[in-house]
Design an enzyme around this catalytic site. Structure first.
Site, short mmCIF file in Angstrom:
data_model
loop_
_atom_site.label_atom_id
_atom_site.label_comp_id
_atom_site.label_asym_id
_atom_site.label_seq_id
_atom_site.Cartn_x
_atom_site.Cartn_y
_atom_site.Cartn_z
N CYS A 1 -2.94 11.89 -9.53
CA CYS A 1 -3.17 11.16 -10.78
C CYS A 1 -2.30 9.90 -10.89
O CYS A 1 -2.49 9.11 -11.79
CB CYS A 1 -2.92 12.06 -11.99
SG CYS A 1 -1.17 12.38 -12.36
N LYS B 1 0.87 -1.18 0.00
CA LYS B 1 0.00 0.00 0.00
C LYS B 1 0.90 1.22 0.00
O LYS B 1 1.82 1.31 0.82
CB LYS B 1 -0.88 0.01 1.25
CG LYS B 1 -1.87 1.15 1.31
CD LYS B 1 -2.57 1.27 2.65
CE LYS B 1 -3.29 0.01 3.04
NZ LYS B 1 -4.02 0.16 4.33
N CYS C 1 0.43 14.94 -5.85
CA CYS C 1 -0.14 14.21 -6.99
C CYS C 1 -1.35 13.37 -6.59
O CYS C 1 -1.32 12.66 -5.59
CB CYS C 1 0.93 13.31 -7.60
SG CYS C 1 0.34 12.33 -9.00
FE1 FES Z 1 -0.11 16.47 -11.04
FE2 FES Z 1 -0.32 13.88 -10.69
S1 FES Z 1 1.26 14.95 -11.63
S2 FES Z 1 -1.70 15.44 -10.06
#
Ligand code: FES
Length: 74
Positions: free
Chosen positions: A43, A23, A41
């Site tokens: 994303c 995890k 991040c």
């Molecule tokens: Fe910006 Fe993932 S690189 S949210």
């Protein structure tokens, strides 16, 4: 872990970051941030994970997605 995610019927969210870990968890002490505003991040494409490096822009253009960073204020 990836094989388990695919077997469970999904491709998973995280394509490559720290796959050896069961995890991926990070702890940040907000008081120790060096900048007034730090982007994290969400994303799972950043080369500087857990920090955002702008890779979400390429991901969003390629997929039509709309993900962006979590901005943490000091
Ligand atoms: Fe910006 Fe993932 S690189 S949210």
């Amino acid at each position: 872990v990836r094989a388990e995610a695919e077997t469970a019927g999904g491709s998973g969210i995280n394509p490559a970051i720290r796959k050896e870990e069961a995890k991926v968890v990070d702890t940040v002490l907000a008081g120790e941030l060096s900048k007034p505003l730090t982007p994290y991040c969400r994303c799972w494409r950043s080369g500087t994970f857990p920090l955002c490096d702008g890779s979400h822009v390429k991901h969003n253009k390629a997929t039509g997605d709309n993900v962006g960073p979590l901005l943490v204020k000091k």
